[in-house]
Design a protein around this motif. Structure first.
Motif, PDB file in Angstrom:
ATOM      1  N   ARG A  40       6.565 -11.287   4.939  1.00 43.20           N
ATOM      2  CA  ARG A  40       5.312 -11.218   5.692  1.00 43.20           C
ATOM      3  C   ARG A  40       4.318 -12.259   5.207  1.00 43.20           C
ATOM      4  O   ARG A  40       4.157 -12.449   4.003  1.00 43.20           O
ATOM      5  CB  ARG A  40       4.679  -9.838   5.537  1.00 43.20           C
ATOM      6  CG  ARG A  40       5.480  -8.757   6.183  1.00 43.20           C
ATOM      7  CD  ARG A  40       4.883  -7.387   5.909  1.00 43.20           C
ATOM      8  NE  ARG A  40       5.893  -6.375   6.153  1.00 43.20           N
ATOM      9  CZ  ARG A  40       6.233  -5.946   7.367  1.00 43.20           C
ATOM     10  NH1 ARG A  40       5.585  -6.407   8.424  1.00 43.20           N
ATOM     11  NH2 ARG A  40       7.183  -5.066   7.524  1.00 43.20           N
ATOM     12  N   ASP A 120       4.199  -7.648  14.451  1.00 49.74           N
ATOM     13  CA  ASP A 120       4.452  -6.527  15.353  1.00 49.74           C
ATOM     14  C   ASP A 120       5.599  -6.848  16.301  1.00 49.74           C
ATOM     15  O   ASP A 120       6.533  -6.069  16.489  1.00 49.74           O
ATOM     16  CB  ASP A 120       3.170  -6.190  16.124  1.00 49.74           C
ATOM     17  CG  ASP A 120       3.250  -4.812  16.751  1.00 49.74           C
ATOM     18  OD1 ASP A 120       2.812  -3.857  16.112  1.00 49.74           O
ATOM     19  OD2 ASP A 120       3.792  -4.702  17.868  1.00 49.74           O
ATOM     20  N   ALA A 158       5.842   1.906   0.174  1.00 49.48           N
ATOM     21  CA  ALA A 158       5.025   3.082   0.424  1.00 49.48           C
ATOM     22  C   ALA A 158       5.140   3.557   1.863  1.00 49.48           C
ATOM     23  O   ALA A 158       4.961   4.729   2.161  1.00 49.48           O
ATOM     24  CB  ALA A 158       3.567   2.781   0.087  1.00 49.48           C
ATOM     25  N   GLU A 159       5.430   2.642   2.758  1.00 49.59           N
ATOM     26  CA  GLU A 159       5.411   3.008   4.164  1.00 49.59           C
ATOM     27  C   GLU A 159       6.674   2.516   4.846  1.00 49.59           C
ATOM     28  O   GLU A 159       7.221   1.485   4.470  1.00 49.59           O
ATOM     29  CB  GLU A 159       4.194   2.378   4.837  1.00 49.59           C
ATOM     30  CG  GLU A 159       3.840   3.085   6.095  1.00 49.59           C
ATOM     31  CD  GLU A 159       2.638   2.465   6.779  1.00 49.59           C
ATOM     32  OE1 GLU A 159       1.949   3.188   7.484  1.00 49.59           O
ATOM     33  OE2 GLU A 159       2.430   1.255   6.613  1.00 49.59           O
ATOM     34  N   ARG A 165      10.940   2.026  12.099  1.00 50.90           N
ATOM     35  CA  ARG A 165      10.323   3.253  12.604  1.00 50.90           C
ATOM     36  C   ARG A 165      10.879   3.616  13.975  1.00 50.90           C
ATOM     37  O   ARG A 165      11.188   2.729  14.770  1.00 50.90           O
ATOM     38  CB  ARG A 165       8.802   3.050  12.727  1.00 50.90           C
ATOM     39  CG  ARG A 165       8.009   3.803  11.672  1.00 50.90           C
ATOM     40  CD  ARG A 165       6.524   3.589  11.862  1.00 50.90           C
ATOM     41  NE  ARG A 165       6.051   2.491  11.033  1.00 50.90           N
ATOM     42  CZ  ARG A 165       4.960   1.776  11.297  1.00 50.90           C
ATOM     43  NH1 ARG A 165       4.240   2.009  12.377  1.00 50.90           N
ATOM     44  NH2 ARG A 165       4.591   0.808  10.480  1.00 50.90           N
ATOM     45  N   ASP A 176       5.866   4.951  -7.954  1.00 48.16           N
ATOM     46  CA  ASP A 176       4.527   5.514  -8.083  1.00 48.16           C
ATOM     47  C   ASP A 176       3.510   4.441  -8.430  1.00 48.16           C
ATOM     48  O   ASP A 176       2.387   4.461  -7.967  1.00 48.16           O
ATOM     49  CB  ASP A 176       4.516   6.589  -9.172  1.00 48.16           C
ATOM     50  CG  ASP A 176       5.042   7.901  -8.628  1.00 48.16           C
ATOM     51  OD1 ASP A 176       5.104   8.028  -7.393  1.00 48.16           O
ATOM     52  OD2 ASP A 176       5.400   8.771  -9.428  1.00 48.16           O
ATOM     53  N   ALA A 177       3.944   3.517  -9.278  1.00 50.52           N
ATOM     54  CA  ALA A 177       2.988   2.504  -9.740  1.00 50.52           C
ATOM     55  C   ALA A 177       2.726   1.474  -8.647  1.00 50.52           C
ATOM     56  O   ALA A 177       3.626   1.065  -7.928  1.00 50.52           O
ATOM     57  CB  ALA A 177       3.534   1.823 -10.976  1.00 50.52           C
ATOM     58  N   LEU A 178       1.472   1.119  -8.541  1.00 51.27           N
ATOM     59  CA  LEU A 178       1.081   0.088  -7.585  1.00 51.27           C
ATOM     60  C   LEU A 178       1.204  -1.253  -8.309  1.00 51.27           C
ATOM     61  O   LEU A 178       0.738  -1.386  -9.431  1.00 51.27           O
ATOM     62  CB  LEU A 178      -0.376   0.335  -7.199  1.00 51.27           C
ATOM     63  CG  LEU A 178      -0.987  -0.467  -6.074  1.00 51.27           C
ATOM     64  CD1 LEU A 178      -0.392  -0.043  -4.757  1.00 51.27           C
ATOM     65  CD2 LEU A 178      -2.494  -0.244  -6.060  1.00 51.27           C
ATOM     66  N   PRO A 179       1.845  -2.257  -7.690  1.00 51.52           N
ATOM     67  CA  PRO A 179       1.863  -3.553  -8.370  1.00 51.52           C
ATOM     68  C   PRO A 179       0.452  -4.111  -8.452  1.00 51.52           C
ATOM     69  O   PRO A 179      -0.405  -3.772  -7.640  1.00 51.52           O
ATOM     70  CB  PRO A 179       2.746  -4.416  -7.466  1.00 51.52           C
ATOM     71  CG  PRO A 179       2.703  -3.768  -6.132  1.00 51.52           C
ATOM     72  CD  PRO A 179       2.481  -2.306  -6.376  1.00 51.52           C
TER      73      PRO A 179
ATOM     74  N   ARG B 139      -3.906  13.404  -4.666  1.00 48.77           N
ATOM     75  CA  ARG B 139      -3.969  11.961  -4.898  1.00 48.77           C
ATOM     76  C   ARG B 139      -5.415  11.469  -4.752  1.00 48.77           C
ATOM     77  O   ARG B 139      -5.894  10.613  -5.489  1.00 48.77           O
ATOM     78  CB  ARG B 139      -3.098  11.235  -3.854  1.00 48.77           C
ATOM     79  CG  ARG B 139      -1.749  10.833  -4.387  1.00 48.77           C
ATOM     80  CD  ARG B 139      -1.874   9.537  -5.171  1.00 48.77           C
ATOM     81  NE  ARG B 139      -0.686   9.194  -5.919  1.00 48.77           N
ATOM     82  CZ  ARG B 139       0.453   8.785  -5.360  1.00 48.77           C
ATOM     83  NH1 ARG B 139       0.575   8.694  -4.056  1.00 48.77           N
ATOM     84  NH2 ARG B 139       1.483   8.474  -6.101  1.00 48.77           N
ATOM     85  N   ARG B 181      -5.940  -0.920  -1.675  1.00 49.61           N
ATOM     86  CA  ARG B 181      -4.586  -1.407  -1.364  1.00 49.61           C
ATOM     87  C   ARG B 181      -3.636  -0.232  -1.174  1.00 49.61           C
ATOM     88  O   ARG B 181      -2.793  -0.226  -0.282  1.00 49.61           O
ATOM     89  CB  ARG B 181      -4.094  -2.313  -2.488  1.00 49.61           C
ATOM     90  CG  ARG B 181      -4.851  -3.644  -2.535  1.00 49.61           C
ATOM     91  CD  ARG B 181      -4.613  -4.385  -3.847  1.00 49.61           C
ATOM     92  NE  ARG B 181      -3.216  -4.637  -4.070  1.00 49.61           N
ATOM     93  CZ  ARG B 181      -2.563  -4.323  -5.198  1.00 49.61           C
ATOM     94  NH1 ARG B 181      -3.195  -3.753  -6.193  1.00 49.61           N
ATOM     95  NH2 ARG B 181      -1.290  -4.599  -5.325  1.00 49.61           N
ATOM     96  N   ARG B 182      -3.793   0.781  -2.009  1.00 48.72           N
ATOM     97  CA  ARG B 182      -2.903   1.942  -1.902  1.00 48.72           C
ATOM     98  C   ARG B 182      -3.132   2.687  -0.583  1.00 48.72           C
ATOM     99  O   ARG B 182      -2.189   3.013   0.132  1.00 48.72           O
ATOM    100  CB  ARG B 182      -3.147   2.868  -3.083  1.00 48.72           C
ATOM    101  CG  ARG B 182      -2.042   3.867  -3.330  1.00 48.72           C
ATOM    102  CD  ARG B 182      -2.406   4.810  -4.450  1.00 48.72           C
ATOM    103  NE  ARG B 182      -2.195   4.285  -5.777  1.00 48.72           N
ATOM    104  CZ  ARG B 182      -0.997   4.256  -6.384  1.00 48.72           C
ATOM    105  NH1 ARG B 182       0.065   4.681  -5.761  1.00 48.72           N
ATOM    106  NH2 ARG B 182      -0.880   3.797  -7.605  1.00 48.72           N
ATOM    107  N   THR B 185      -1.717   0.701   2.446  1.00 51.11           N
ATOM    108  CA  THR B 185      -0.273   0.612   2.687  1.00 51.11           C
ATOM    109  C   THR B 185       0.257   1.901   3.286  1.00 51.11           C
ATOM    110  O   THR B 185       1.410   1.974   3.669  1.00 51.11           O
ATOM    111  CB  THR B 185       0.514   0.340   1.391  1.00 51.11           C
ATOM    112  OG1 THR B 185       0.174   1.354   0.449  1.00 51.11           O
ATOM    113  CG2 THR B 185       0.207  -1.017   0.830  1.00 51.11           C
ATOM    114  N   ARG B 186      -0.580   2.925   3.339  1.00 51.92           N
ATOM    115  CA  ARG B 186      -0.111   4.194   3.896  1.00 51.92           C
ATOM    116  C   ARG B 186      -0.864   4.535   5.177  1.00 51.92           C
ATOM    117  O   ARG B 186      -0.944   5.681   5.565  1.00 51.92           O
ATOM    118  CB  ARG B 186      -0.326   5.319   2.880  1.00 51.92           C
ATOM    119  CG  ARG B 186       0.540   5.146   1.653  1.00 51.92           C
ATOM    120  CD  ARG B 186       0.095   6.095   0.573  1.00 51.92           C
ATOM    121  NE  ARG B 186       0.919   5.973  -0.624  1.00 51.92           N
ATOM    122  CZ  ARG B 186       2.011   6.699  -0.841  1.00 51.92           C
ATOM    123  NH1 ARG B 186       2.396   7.589   0.027  1.00 51.92           N
ATOM    124  NH2 ARG B 186       2.707   6.531  -1.932  1.00 51.92           N
TER     125      ARG B 186
END
Lengths: 398, 234
Positions: A40, A120, A158-159, A165, A176-179, B139, B181-182, B185-186
């Motif tokens: 992207r 898109d 995350a998505e 979809r 869990d950790a965000l970069p 969260r 950002r978190r 992304t959701r």
């Protein structure tokens, strides 16, 4: 990092509504692995796969023309006409082993310059942004044997991306950790804060501290940078795809391609993104080695970038780019696609690499032979706006 | 005040109410702010509170607090004076005070000035996204803790600070960058430009619009919109 817990979760997900016997049967039906890597931000195909023999390349690219093969920081020669950026050593190895094909001068039907709309359309598989509500890869799942009984698709991140979809259930995994925020993103935030002095000052101080920590080697001790996290995602993808009853088709992102400034040569913003892609490919190769002969990886980007560098050492939104098709099932060692040339009259609108191949044909050229699907069913379901599309021939070994 | 008020205890039932506990009451008269309150049992505290409520410093304090919260860290003195007047003239009617604030043009100034405290920012974000983010409640609470404003855990009975200097620091801004950002992304298919228009209307600087429009992806554009000066402030 892949823990046992994640694999267990995945196995549980994949077996939701079927008996073990049925599952084993379904798994036996599908030995193939497919990984779609979304780039992207619009990858500059002329920088990733420079056309070193084109007589207009050096003058057109100016400060962004990469050193010739053999020089320090020089490109990695492919077939004499094209080379690879020096950050792509793992892809060069695959190419030399006949396991990497590159389609150059390729684009979707999108001809405007918005990332959002371009992505898109790339993912929904129609000829318009928002033309379809679900993704072409999800629609592909519906054509697969067992596709209604188990989760063949896997989203890393995350998505679930639009391309995956739709009505077919898919598995997903996210760390869990965000970069850490990339330098590019933070620079965009900083640019947005120029008219807001209070925010600008606070962000400036934060970034100085961060840079100081990085200089002292402290940042490496943190939760892990974006590159490490991409490699982790690739390893998770490879290992999940290797599970006996696991998914077979994974989608992940490698970010960092919107190089409006500081694109660089052997070092710089684009080298970082390519290095990350290279590391991801190597990690997938490593983790999918047991299934390598049945594996195909495909990179997709929404459009290319302008052929001429801009005033800030970067490139802006363009048209055609390049696509990598990698894996043991690929008929590789070739750069595919008609080369349009780089003279002013050959450029699209006098500024971009002109598209000579349709990215959807490349996708069909992978999906049809790899998943043993009939072209007619694919075009009807996967790219319904254009039933005359033909799969690009000869991309995979027969 | 503590000695006069000690007998008053809050009990928790269907509603909160105060009761008088004679055993905890110190007999005799008390002096508060130079005024003597003769022994009157449970009446003492009520009289003291009524006098405190009518004290000019209380009018000034409440007027300032309201104006600072809804208008600006350093609200126009004329606004504070008007609110103070309203409180005094209505003999401490809080509803009248709020009405006075609503009637003042300063409360309707459309250019964003007030830096949002974390709770304010996160709640505005959830509203702006139509609560479409699948971030679970825990969260969000965890994020508010990281951002320095865990719900119901104010550092003292005086409550949360309400000034930019307390909330805008280099480190806390980076924490907001990460939360944005978190959340982004959701966020599904939320269009960043539409979000920006929804939350900031036409009060958007060109620099903001440019960065959001030209982000490398939709989630990145949404993260930028969430971090926009026009959204960090209100």
């Amino acid at each position: 990092m892949l823990s046992r817990r994640h694999l267990l979760t995945l196995t549980a997900l994949s077996g939701l509504s079927t008996t073990p016997l049925r599952l084993a049967f379904a798994a036996a039906e599908m030995p193939q692995r497919l990984v779609v890597i979304m780039l992207r931000g619009a990858m500059d195909g002329l920088h990733a796969v420079p056309p070193i023999a084109d007589r207009d390349y050096r003058t057109l690219r100016g400060a962004l023309a990469l050193p010739v093969p053999g020089e320090s920081g020089g490109t990695l020669s492919l077939d004499g006409r094209f080379a690879l950026h020096p950050a792509l050593a793992a892809i060069k190895q695959l190419y030399d082993a006949g396991e990497a094909a590159i389609v150059h001068a390729v684009a979707t039907p999108y001809r405007d310059r918005s990332h959002f709309d371009g992505q898109d359309l790339l993912e929904n598989g129609s000829t318009r942004p928002h033309g379809l509500p679900d993704g072409w890869l999800n629609r592909t799942l519906s054509l697969l044997p067992g596709g209604n009984e188990r989760r063949i698709g896997l989203a890393l991140g995350a998505e679930i991306p639009l391309v995956l979809r739709g009505p077919q259930d898919v598995a997903s995994w996210a760390p869990d950790a965000l970069p850490e925020a990339s330098d590019d993103f933070l620079e965009r935030v900083a640019a947005m804060y120029v008219p807001a002095p209070g925010l600008s000052r606070a962000l400036g101080t934060a970034l100085e501290t961060k840079a100081m920590a990085a200089g002292a080697g402290i940042a490496d001790l943190g939760a892990g940078n974006a590159r490490r996290q991409s490699i982790n995602l690739a390893e998770v993808a490879g290992r999940m795809l290797s599970e006996p009853n696991g998914p077979r088709i994974a989608v992940m992102d490698v970010p960092g391609w919107d190089t409006h400034s500081g694109q660089g040569l052997a070092q710089g913003r684009m080298a970082q993104a390519l290095g990350q892609l290279n590391a991801v490919v190597a990690a997938l190769h490593r983790t999918l080695s047991a299934h390598w002969q049945d594996t195909v990886m495909l990179t997709l980007t929404e459009f290319g970038r302008t052929a001429v560098p801009n005033g800030s050492g970067g490139t802006d939104h363009g048209t055609a780019s390049a696509a990598f098709i990698l894996g043991g099932a690929v008929a590789g060692g070739r750069v595919v696609g008609a080369w349009p040339g780089l003279s002013e009259s050959q450029l699209y609108q006098g500024r971009d690499l002109a598209p000579t191949s349709d990215l959807r044909s490349v996708v069909l050229g992978v999906l049809a032979p790899h998943l043993s699907l009939a072209t007619s069913a694919l075009t009807r379901t996967v790219f319904p706006d254009d039933t005359s599309l033909a799969p690009m021939p000869g991309l995979l070994r027969t | 005040m503590a000695r006069a008020g000690a007998p008053e205890r809050l009990t928790r039932g269907r509603t909160w109410s105060a009761i008088f506990v004679p055993a905890m009451h110190e007999p005799g008269s008390k002096i508060l702010l130079g005024r003597t309150y003769p022994e009157a049992g449970g009446e003492e505290a009520e009289r003291a509170i009524a006098d405190l409520a009518r004290h000019p410093a209380t009018a000034r304090f409440l007027a300032m607090k309201l104006a600072r919260h809804f208008v600006a860290d350093a609200p126009p003195p004329a606004l504070v004076a008007a609110l103070e007047d309203s409180y005094r003239q209505s003999d401490g009617d809080l509803a009248a005070l709020y009405r006075a604030l609503i009637d003042r043009p300063e409360a309707w100034e459309s250019s964003p000035g007030k830096y949002r405290a974390p709770q304010d920012w996160v709640v505005a974000l959830l509203r702006g996204m139509d609560a479409k983010t699948p971030l679970p409640g825990e969260r969000i609470v965890a994020a508010l803790k990281t951002l320095g404003q865990q719900p119901f855990f104010a550092p003292s009975p005086a409550g949360w600070p309400d000034q930019e200097s307390a909330w805008l620091s280099p480190e806390s801004l980076l924490a907001r960058v990460d939360f944005a950002r978190r959340a982004a992304t959701r966020a599904g298919d939320i269009d960043p430009l539409r979000f920006l228009a929804d939350v900031a209307g036409d009060q958007v600087a060109e620099a903001t619009r440019f960065q959001v429009r030209n982000a490398a992806s939709r989630p990145e554009g949404l993260a930028l919109a969430i971090l926009a000066p026009e959204f960090l402030r209100r």
